[in-house]
Design an enzyme around this catalytic site. Structure first.
Site, PDB file in Angstrom:
ATOM      1  N   CYS A   1     -78.520  26.318 -37.559  1.00 32.99           N
ATOM      2  CA  CYS A   1     -78.121  26.025 -36.166  1.00 32.99           C
ATOM      3  C   CYS A   1     -78.606  27.138 -35.252  1.00 32.99           C
ATOM      4  O   CYS A   1     -78.864  26.924 -34.075  1.00 32.99           O
ATOM      5  CB  CYS A   1     -76.616  25.936 -36.014  1.00 32.99           C
ATOM      6  SG  CYS A   1     -75.773  25.166 -37.353  1.00 32.99           S
TER       7      CYS A   1
ATOM      8  N   GLU B   1     -83.888  20.130 -29.839  1.00 36.04           N
ATOM      9  CA  GLU B   1     -83.737  20.775 -31.154  1.00 36.04           C
ATOM     10  C   GLU B   1     -84.612  20.045 -32.170  1.00 36.04           C
ATOM     11  O   GLU B   1     -84.510  18.828 -32.313  1.00 36.04           O
ATOM     12  CB  GLU B   1     -82.269  20.725 -31.579  1.00 36.04           C
ATOM     13  CG  GLU B   1     -82.002  21.522 -32.834  1.00 36.04           C
ATOM     14  CD  GLU B   1     -80.520  21.598 -33.192  1.00 36.04           C
ATOM     15  OE1 GLU B   1     -79.846  20.552 -33.151  1.00 36.04           O
ATOM     16  OE2 GLU B   1     -80.054  22.701 -33.515  1.00 36.04           O
TER      17      GLU B   1
ATOM     18  N   LYS C   1     -65.134  16.058 -45.647  1.00 33.22           N
ATOM     19  CA  LYS C   1     -66.138  14.987 -45.722  1.00 33.22           C
ATOM     20  C   LYS C   1     -67.489  15.682 -45.618  1.00 33.22           C
ATOM     21  O   LYS C   1     -67.960  16.005 -44.538  1.00 33.22           O
ATOM     22  CB  LYS C   1     -65.925  14.030 -44.556  1.00 33.22           C
ATOM     23  CG  LYS C   1     -66.558  12.657 -44.665  1.00 33.22           C
ATOM     24  CD  LYS C   1     -67.954  12.614 -45.178  1.00 33.22           C
ATOM     25  CE  LYS C   1     -69.001  12.338 -44.128  1.00 33.22           C
ATOM     26  NZ  LYS C   1     -70.358  12.538 -44.659  1.00 33.22           N
TER      27      LYS C   1
ATOM     28  N   GLU D   1     -69.177  21.889 -33.297  1.00 36.47           N
ATOM     29  CA  GLU D   1     -70.321  22.808 -33.344  1.00 36.47           C
ATOM     30  C   GLU D   1     -71.571  21.940 -33.422  1.00 36.47           C
ATOM     31  O   GLU D   1     -71.768  21.249 -34.418  1.00 36.47           O
ATOM     32  CB  GLU D   1     -70.273  23.660 -34.614  1.00 36.47           C
ATOM     33  CG  GLU D   1     -69.475  24.927 -34.528  1.00 36.47           C
ATOM     34  CD  GLU D   1     -69.848  25.765 -33.349  1.00 36.47           C
ATOM     35  OE1 GLU D   1     -68.927  26.318 -32.750  1.00 36.47           O
ATOM     36  OE2 GLU D   1     -71.044  25.862 -32.985  1.00 36.47           O
TER      37      GLU D   1
HETATM   38  P1  ADP Z   1     -77.332  15.916 -39.332  1.00 32.41           P
HETATM   39  O1  ADP Z   1     -77.469  14.859 -40.385  1.00 32.41           O
HETATM   40  O2  ADP Z   1     -78.430  15.948 -38.337  1.00 32.41           O
HETATM   41  O3  ADP Z   1     -76.890  17.222 -39.859  1.00 32.41           O
HETATM   42  P2  ADP Z   1     -75.053  14.441 -38.428  1.00 32.41           P
HETATM   43  O4  ADP Z   1     -74.291  14.701 -37.171  1.00 32.41           O
HETATM   44  O5  ADP Z   1     -75.619  13.092 -38.638  1.00 32.41           O
HETATM   45  O6  ADP Z   1     -76.118  15.568 -38.419  1.00 32.41           O
HETATM   46  O7  ADP Z   1     -74.165  14.776 -39.698  1.00 32.41           O
HETATM   47  C1  ADP Z   1     -73.204  15.799 -39.780  1.00 32.41           C
HETATM   48  C2  ADP Z   1     -71.978  15.261 -40.498  1.00 32.41           C
HETATM   49  O8  ADP Z   1     -71.407  14.233 -39.700  1.00 32.41           O
HETATM   50  C3  ADP Z   1     -72.267  14.630 -41.851  1.00 32.41           C
HETATM   51  O9  ADP Z   1     -71.216  14.914 -42.741  1.00 32.41           O
HETATM   52  C4  ADP Z   1     -72.317  13.155 -41.528  1.00 32.41           C
HETATM   53  O10 ADP Z   1     -72.005  12.332 -42.621  1.00 32.41           O
HETATM   54  C5  ADP Z   1     -71.240  13.058 -40.476  1.00 32.41           C
HETATM   55  N1  ADP Z   1     -71.356  11.878 -39.606  1.00 32.41           N
HETATM   56  C6  ADP Z   1     -72.472  11.210 -39.243  1.00 32.41           C
HETATM   57  N2  ADP Z   1     -72.171  10.173 -38.435  1.00 32.41           N
HETATM   58  C7  ADP Z   1     -70.821  10.182 -38.271  1.00 32.41           C
HETATM   59  C8  ADP Z   1     -69.899   9.386 -37.546  1.00 32.41           C
HETATM   60  N3  ADP Z   1     -70.301   8.347 -36.818  1.00 32.41           N
HETATM   61  N4  ADP Z   1     -68.598   9.714 -37.604  1.00 32.41           N
HETATM   62  C9  ADP Z   1     -68.171  10.785 -38.301  1.00 32.41           C
HETATM   63  N5  ADP Z   1     -68.986  11.566 -39.022  1.00 32.41           N
HETATM   64  C10 ADP Z   1     -70.299  11.287 -39.009  1.00 32.41           C
END
Ligand code: ADP
Length: 497
Positions: free
Chosen positions: A285, A386, A176, A251
């Site tokens: 990161c 961050e 994903k 991570e």
């Molecule tokens: P950033 O956008 O700051 O890198 P995120 O943690 O929002 O960090 O996103 C990292 C990944 O996690 C992306 O693939 C995002 O679509 C996914 N993501 C965001 N929210 C959720 C959630 N509630 N459950 C599972 N995956 C999520």
């Protein structure tokens, strides 16, 4: 540029979302340009992916590991062939300069050959038994269906880091990718597919984190989630996996610091600071977001840093002159900008930068000027949170001990760096720094794939990616006892009275 059309990859077939709904990704250097249209998947698509991965797992886990690894060697060869094409796409969709985009792909290539080599190792141990005529050993077992949830900052390398060892270990996977970089993920999965992996072994489901990511994390038939992203989302993923009894590898954030002592080679430390703080626009990161400077060199070093930051060339990643690319999206650009208000309100001084770039073509994209914050004290928010942009906070210290204490004074613990010519200090730093990665006389960025990658404290949850440590994420141990005595032998706990 023509807009790419991305699809999900489920059970060996390229498909639209069940609902046919789509979303767009755009070029962060020119936000009016749509790079790709991709499916806005929902729970139905996830169900299909999980069913395909579950079915494929039955036979994939029995394919000998060296044979599984051959597919990954082929992925590595294909990545080499398509390196430039992928790098161009990364630059356009994610924004990083081409040289760094090539590095993103190179990390995938290195990971392919390294992980595939593990197909002929995956060592367990043999050990003597307490009993005569009994043999004892350990073997690694795959875990099952793994959901890989990835961010946009290394759109090729991070999915490779997760998928390659997972597959060599005998798991099946569902990727994903981040909403901002669907085209990079699609090209990458096309390469996995072209390597001939059987249907269902690798699946790709695009969509919004709160929808499709959430559906994966909640899904009862997923065994493991490997997540890289923000601390907020990671906390949710960790809690949900705890509730639903899944293995989970997280991570998350960092607040990495580089220390420069008064005995350091200042030119070297400067190169490290510029690269660590502003490379990938501070969106790694492991980016340097704090510079902890000994008071004896603080002024001189600050002047040197200022002069270098002033000369950095901003632009689109695919422009060969660019040193600093855009920020990934408008939301993140605003977030970085808000930290400037916070910095001022807390008494920090913006030495250079501190604003959204508005000159010429830059205003068409998400550009933020490389920024140095001076007079920062450890309790300020800009020294603790961050920011994930081209922003570095300068903190003055009076001693080595104070430098290490401030470096450690954070809830995170990913990367760290110390510049010194004093061997005793270097070894004390290696011992005392609370971080998963420590560099001596090198910047906080620059991990190599055969070493463990990850952080202590709130950066992670005790796992490490890359290196042989990735095998510990994607396998579980089984202890095997073989009794060839022909009689019941009770273990020592039951036969020694
Ligand atoms: P950033 O956008 O700051 O890198 P995120 O943690 O929002 O960090 O996103 C990292 C990944 O996690 C992306 O693939 C995002 O679509 C996914 N993501 C965001 N929210 C959720 C959630 N509630 N459950 C599972 N995956 C999520």
């Amino acid at each position: 540029m023509t807009t790419l059309t991305c699809q999900n990859y489920l059970d060996g077939q390229w498909l639209d979302a069940f609902t046919k709904n789509t979303l767009d990704s755009c070029n962060p250097a020119l936000v009016s340009e749509v790079v790709a249209t991709f499916p806005r998947s929902q729970a139905e698509d996830v169900d299909k992916a999980v069913a395909a991965a579950r079915k494929a797992y039955i036979s994939w886990r029995k394919v000998p590991a060296p044979a599984r690894a051959e597919y990954i060697f082929r992925v590595g060869e294909l990545l080499l062939q398509h390196k430039e094409e992928l790098a161009q796409l990364i630059s356009r969709e994610m924004g990083k300069p081409l040289t760094e985009a090539r590095g993103d792909v190179q990390e995938g290539i290195d990971c392919a050959f390294y992980s595939a080599g593990e197909g002929r190792r995956l060592f367990g141990v043999t050990t003597p038994s307490e009993m005569p005529n009994k043999f004892a050993m350990t073997v690694r077992m795959p875990i099952g269906v793994c959901a890989l949830i990835t961010p946009w900052n290394f759109p090729v390398a991070i999915p490779c880091w997760k998928a390659m060892p997972a597959l060599v270990c005998g798991n099946t996977v569902i990727l994903k990718p981040a909403e901002d970089t669907p085209a990079c993920a699609t090209k990458l999965v096309e390469i996995f597919a072209a390597a001939g992996l059987p249907p269902g072994v690798i699946n790709l489901v695009h969509g919004v984190g709160e929808e499709v990511g959430k559906a994966l994390v909640e899904h009862p038939d997923i065994d493991l989630v490997s997540f890289t992203g923000s601390s907020e989302t990671g906390a949710y993923v960790g809690a949900t996996c705890g509730r639903t009894h899944k293995r989970v590898c997280l991570e998350m954030g960092g607040k990495n610091a580089q220390v420069v002592m008064e005995d350091a080679d200042l030119e070297l430390a400067l190169d490290g600071a510029v690269w660590g703080a502003f490379g990938t626009t501070g969106q790694r990161c492991t980016a340097t977001s704090r510079l902890i400077l000994h008071r004896d060199i603080k002024e001189q070093f600050t002047t040197m840093l200022y002069e270098r930051a002033a000369k950095l060339r901003l632009g689109a990643g695919y422009d060969p002159d660019t040193e600093i690319g855009p920020i990934i999206n408008r939301r993140q650009l605003q977030r970085v900008n808000e930290y400037m208000h916070i910095a001022r309100a807390e008494g920090a001084k913006i030495l250079i930068g501190g604003e959204i770039a508005r000159d010429g073509l830059l205003k068409e994209g998400n550009f933020f000027l490389p920024t140095i914050l001076d007079n920062v004290t450890p309790e300020m928010r800009v020294a603790r949170e961050e920011i994930f942009g081209p922003v570095v906070a300068l903190i003055e210290v009076n001693s080595f001990e104070e430098a290490i204490a401030i470096l450690n004074d954070t809830k995170y613990g990913l990367s760290s760096s110390v510049y010194t010519r004093n061997i005793n200090r270097a070894f004390a730093a290696m011992r005392d720094i609370e971080a998963g990665i420590t560099y001596i006389n090198g910047p906080t960025i620059g991990a190599e794939v055969h070493l463990p990658f990850g952080g202590v404290k709130q950066t992670g949850n005790g796992h490490r990616e890359a290196g042989t440590t990735a095998l510990d994420v994607f396998t579980e141990w089984k202890s095997v006892y073989v009794d060839f005595s022909g009689s019941l032998q009770r273990a020592q706990i039951d036969n020694r009275n």
